[in-house]
Design a protein around this motif. Structure first.
Motif, PDB file in Angstrom:
ATOM      1  N   TYR A 311     -17.659  50.377  -4.976  1.00 15.89           N
ATOM      2  CA  TYR A 311     -16.479  50.706  -5.765  1.00 15.89           C
ATOM      3  C   TYR A 311     -16.421  49.826  -7.008  1.00 15.89           C
ATOM      4  CZ  TYR A 311     -11.613  51.056  -7.178  1.00 15.89           C
ATOM      5  OH  TYR A 311     -10.469  51.223  -7.912  1.00 15.89           O
ATOM      6  N   ILE A 312     -16.254  50.446  -8.192  1.00 13.58           N
ATOM      7  CA  ILE A 312     -16.108  49.705  -9.444  1.00 13.58           C
ATOM      8  C   ILE A 312     -14.622  49.470  -9.673  1.00 13.58           C
ATOM      9  CG2 ILE A 312     -16.501  49.709 -11.927  1.00 13.58           C
ATOM     10  CD1 ILE A 312     -18.844  51.577 -11.488  1.00 13.58           C
ATOM     11  N   LYS A 332     -14.975  54.975   3.806  1.00 11.39           N
ATOM     12  CA  LYS A 332     -15.911  53.992   4.363  1.00 11.39           C
ATOM     13  C   LYS A 332     -16.710  53.273   3.279  1.00 11.39           C
ATOM     14  CE  LYS A 332     -16.319  56.582   8.677  1.00 11.39           C
ATOM     15  NZ  LYS A 332     -17.226  57.265   9.632  1.00 11.39           N
ATOM     16  N   VAL A 333     -16.004  52.903   2.206  1.00 10.24           N
ATOM     17  CA  VAL A 333     -16.625  52.122   1.134  1.00 10.24           C
ATOM     18  C   VAL A 333     -16.504  50.647   1.500  1.00 10.24           C
ATOM     19  CG1 VAL A 333     -16.559  51.544  -1.314  1.00 10.24           C
ATOM     20  CG2 VAL A 333     -16.064  53.877  -0.574  1.00 10.24           C
ATOM     21  N   ASN A 334     -17.616  49.960   1.548  1.00 13.20           N
ATOM     22  CA  ASN A 334     -17.624  48.594   2.073  1.00 13.20           C
ATOM     23  C   ASN A 334     -17.755  47.505   1.021  1.00 13.20           C
ATOM     24  OD1 ASN A 334     -17.471  49.409   4.841  1.00 13.20           O
ATOM     25  ND2 ASN A 334     -19.626  50.016   4.713  1.00 13.20           N
ATOM     26  N   PHE A 335     -18.150  47.885  -0.216  1.00  7.88           N
ATOM     27  CA  PHE A 335     -18.375  46.859  -1.234  1.00  7.88           C
ATOM     28  C   PHE A 335     -17.639  47.214  -2.519  1.00  7.88           C
ATOM     29  CE2 PHE A 335     -21.980  46.209   1.565  1.00  7.88           C
ATOM     30  CZ  PHE A 335     -22.033  44.821   1.659  1.00  7.88           C
ATOM     31  N   VAL A 336     -17.250  46.178  -3.231  1.00 10.42           N
ATOM     32  CA  VAL A 336     -16.571  46.346  -4.509  1.00 10.42           C
ATOM     33  C   VAL A 336     -17.242  45.441  -5.532  1.00 10.42           C
ATOM     34  CG1 VAL A 336     -14.861  44.568  -3.956  1.00 10.42           C
ATOM     35  CG2 VAL A 336     -14.333  46.279  -5.693  1.00 10.42           C
ATOM     36  N   HIS A 341     -18.903  42.847 -14.321  1.00  9.64           N
ATOM     37  CA  HIS A 341     -20.217  42.488 -13.782  1.00  9.64           C
ATOM     38  C   HIS A 341     -21.215  43.638 -13.918  1.00  9.64           C
ATOM     39  CE1 HIS A 341     -18.822  38.636 -12.409  1.00  9.64           C
ATOM     40  NE2 HIS A 341     -17.820  39.191 -11.758  1.00  9.64           N
ATOM     41  N   ILE A 342     -20.709  44.865 -14.022  1.00  7.98           N
ATOM     42  CA  ILE A 342     -21.581  45.996 -14.360  1.00  7.98           C
ATOM     43  C   ILE A 342     -22.153  45.780 -15.757  1.00  7.98           C
ATOM     44  CG2 ILE A 342     -21.605  48.462 -14.905  1.00  7.98           C
ATOM     45  CD1 ILE A 342     -21.500  48.074 -11.960  1.00  7.98           C
ATOM     46  N   PHE A 343     -21.290  45.353 -16.677  1.00 11.15           N
ATOM     47  CA  PHE A 343     -21.732  45.112 -18.051  1.00 11.15           C
ATOM     48  C   PHE A 343     -22.751  43.969 -18.108  1.00 11.15           C
ATOM     49  CE2 PHE A 343     -17.219  46.591 -19.295  1.00 11.15           C
ATOM     50  CZ  PHE A 343     -17.581  47.905 -19.065  1.00 11.15           C
ATOM     51  N   TYR A 344     -22.498  42.905 -17.361  1.00 10.65           N
ATOM     52  CA  TYR A 344     -23.441  41.784 -17.350  1.00 10.65           C
ATOM     53  C   TYR A 344     -24.801  42.220 -16.802  1.00 10.65           C
ATOM     54  CZ  TYR A 344     -19.424  38.688 -18.161  1.00 10.65           C
ATOM     55  OH  TYR A 344     -18.319  38.070 -18.691  1.00 10.65           O
ATOM     56  N   ILE A 357     -18.908  42.320  -3.661  1.00 14.00           N
ATOM     57  CA  ILE A 357     -18.024  41.615  -2.742  1.00 14.00           C
ATOM     58  C   ILE A 357     -17.671  42.546  -1.586  1.00 14.00           C
ATOM     59  CG2 ILE A 357     -15.819  40.396  -2.532  1.00 14.00           C
ATOM     60  CD1 ILE A 357     -15.875  40.113  -5.603  1.00 14.00           C
ATOM     61  N   PRO A 358     -17.842  42.095  -0.341  1.00 12.95           N
ATOM     62  CA  PRO A 358     -17.373  42.922   0.776  1.00 12.95           C
ATOM     63  C   PRO A 358     -15.873  43.166   0.645  1.00 12.95           C
ATOM     64  CG  PRO A 358     -18.778  41.137   1.556  1.00 12.95           C
ATOM     65  CD  PRO A 358     -18.483  40.854   0.114  1.00 12.95           C
ATOM     66  N   ILE A 359     -15.464  44.403   0.764  1.00 14.44           N
ATOM     67  CA  ILE A 359     -14.049  44.723   0.576  1.00 14.44           C
ATOM     68  C   ILE A 359     -13.178  43.961   1.562  1.00 14.44           C
ATOM     69  CG2 ILE A 359     -12.372  46.603   0.898  1.00 14.44           C
ATOM     70  CD1 ILE A 359     -14.185  48.390  -0.665  1.00 14.44           C
ATOM     71  N   LYS A 360     -13.688  43.723   2.753  1.00 11.57           N
ATOM     72  CA  LYS A 360     -12.889  43.006   3.753  1.00 11.57           C
ATOM     73  C   LYS A 360     -12.573  41.579   3.318  1.00 11.57           C
ATOM     74  CE  LYS A 360     -16.955  41.592   6.466  1.00 11.57           C
ATOM     75  NZ  LYS A 360     -16.795  40.155   6.228  1.00 11.57           N
ATOM     76  N   ASP A 361     -13.352  41.047   2.371  1.00 10.22           N
ATOM     77  CA  ASP A 361     -13.119  39.685   1.885  1.00 10.22           C
ATOM     78  C   ASP A 361     -12.450  39.669   0.517  1.00 10.22           C
ATOM     79  OD1 ASP A 361     -14.411  38.750   4.150  1.00 10.22           O
ATOM     80  OD2 ASP A 361     -16.374  38.727   3.163  1.00 10.22           O
TER      81      ASP A 361
END
Length: 477
Positions: A311-312, A332-336, A341-344, A357-361
């Motif tokens: 997820y952006i 069930k998306v697990n990462f963000v 950081h996409i630009f970098y 980053i894990p979404i749970k964190d």
């Protein structure tokens, strides 16, 4: 194809040897047999045709008009006038009937792309062509007016948005903008406005465009923009001049996001790129972007996503955090990853440091959507006071008549429980609900957020329809 815009150039057609090219700018240019411009000449440029005795000392004059508008359809007109003894002939497939014709002396004749011009009687010929040069500007500020004027003199088209055939990007400094990112991906030079001026100020019309990496006597680059302080220093090396271009072309940018799939909510518009631009940019770099809108989020729609979808996220996600969190959980998306950081990653052409980053964190955690993150203690206290004040003002009214603003749809159970509005207990107390039935109303939770919109709807249902059976009600968001 089909463009009217372009820089005019005359291409010499000698009997042997390489073709000499004259890049014409707005102004008056004379053609004659002298190798160098005569001292008495007041024209903007000189075009030499030596070695032909039928060419007069001053044989013809070419006049190029400055562009008055900046669009693809406006044409930079070009005219020729014969002032010689042996004349000038035109041969163009565009004229009717086609074939060579001699033009009248001392009259301006408009020229078109592709026509051939014969000077004198000994076959001294030149071909007229238009070279399409598209440039983009980004954040030129006070220098933009002068840069536009220079481009009109050169016959360059200034595109409002990035085009795949853009020749170069002109900036004051290299910053994270959509056009800078496109220039990096499409491997195009990023230069300062001084470069345009250097093209205009060439000493001879036959001189090629200046080297973008040209240096001064003090060994400093003349046309390289500075890098903005907003870009972290560890990324400056990826934006440094190379051996022949600025920045150095990196073909790996075309495959930066290979085998990666992203999810982006179109309603959350970035100040840099919108959803379609993000999809196009990531697609150009090998990735896949699944776009969705705010309606998909509110409905909790199930998308056909791969298990590794990322997820952006953007800063304004906090405005709709509970709904987004539920939507991500449903899919069930697990990462963000945050948009910056996409630009970098595009700048460095490397995803090894992409901060997934894990979404749970993260603050997008499915289990932690009770409040909007980022608010200070003082602001939270102010919101709480406002909520309590609303509850006091509504004393004596039924729950179905209570009005809450959008920001107050979620209220702490303890705030509501302790207010003067009601003295709720864990046990059911239908008499205080002013209902028409004696059915069970779900009791308030000990703590957490109450969604008032949903609570009022349940109460209204009990009151108006007299439903006897208990209903399952989710208090939290």
């Amino acid at each position: 194809g089909g463009w009217s815009r372009g820089m005019w150039k005359l291409i010499e057609e000698p009997h042997n040897g390489p073709n000499k090219i004259y890049y014409l700018i707005a102004g008056t240019h004379e053609i004659g047999r002298s190798l160098i411009r005569p001292a008495e000449s007041t024209c903007n440029g000189w075009i030499s045709l030596p070695g032909d005795r039928s060419i007069s000392r001053n044989h013809a004059v070419i006049r190029v008009r400055e562009l008055l508008q900046d669009d693809l359809e406006s044409e930079q007109q070009i005219f020729i006038r014969d002032i010689s003894k042996f004349g000038v002939s035109l041969d163009s497939s565009l004229q009717s009937p086609p074939g060579e014709r001699k033009i009248k002396r001392d009259q301006d004749v408009e020229l078109k792309h592709g026509c051939c011009i014969t000077f004198g009687v000994n076959n001294s010929r030149m071909r007229l062509e238009r070279e399409h040069v598209v440039v983009c500007f980004s954040r030129l500020c006070h220098l933009e007016v002068e840069a536009y004027k220079t481009c009109r003199m050169l016959g360059f088209h200034v595109a409002k948005s990035w085009l795949s055939h853009t020749r170069m990007l002109i900036v004051n400094e290299i910053n994270i903008t959509s056009k800078v990112l496109w220039a990096l991906v499409d491997q195009k030079d990023i230069l300062s406005p001084a470069y345009l001026q250097s093209i205009l100020n060439r000493e001879n019309l036959s001189d090629p465009f200046p080297d973008p990496l040209q240096k001064s006597d003090s060994d400093e680059f003349l046309f390289i923009p500075r890098i903005s302080e907003m870009i972290p220093t560890e990324y400056h090396k990826f934006l440094a001049p190379g051996k022949s271009h600025n920045p150095e072309f990196n073909p790996n940018r075309k495959t930066t996001f290979n085998d990666l799939t992203f999810l982006y909510i179109e309603s959350n518009q970035s100040s840099i790129l919108n959803g379609k631009e993000i999809k196009s940019l990531i697609s150009r770099t090998g990735g896949i972007v699944q776009l969705c809108n705010s309606q998909d989020v509110e409905r909790g729609s199930t998308m056909l996503l791969s298990r590794d979808t990322i997820y952006i996220a953007q800063e304004d996600d906090v405005e709709n955090l509970p709904a987004i969190s539920r939507f991500l959980k449903a899919n069930k998306v697990n990462f963000v990853v945050e948009l910056i950081h996409i630009f970098y990653a595009i700048i460095s052409a490397d995803v090894s440091d992409l901060k997934k980053i894990p979404i749970k964190d993260s603050r997008w955690s499915y289990n932690d959507v009770k409040s909007k993150p980022g608010k200070g203690k003082e602001e939270r206290n102010k919101v709480s006071e406002t909520r309590n004040s609303k509850l006091k003002d509504n004393a004596g009214t039924s729950l179905s008549d209570m009005q809450f603003s959008h920001q107050e749809d979620y209220v702490e159970a303890n705030d509501f429980r302790s207010s003067e509005k009601r003295s709720w207990q864990d046990e059911e107390d239908v008499s205080k609900m002013d209902t028409k039935s004696t059915t069970s109303i779900p009791s308030l939770p000990e703590s957490g957020l109450i969604n008032f919109k949903r609570f009022k709807k349940v109460v209204h249902t009990y009151q108006s329809e007299g439903i006897k059976d208990p209903v399952e009600f989710e208090w939290k968001s």
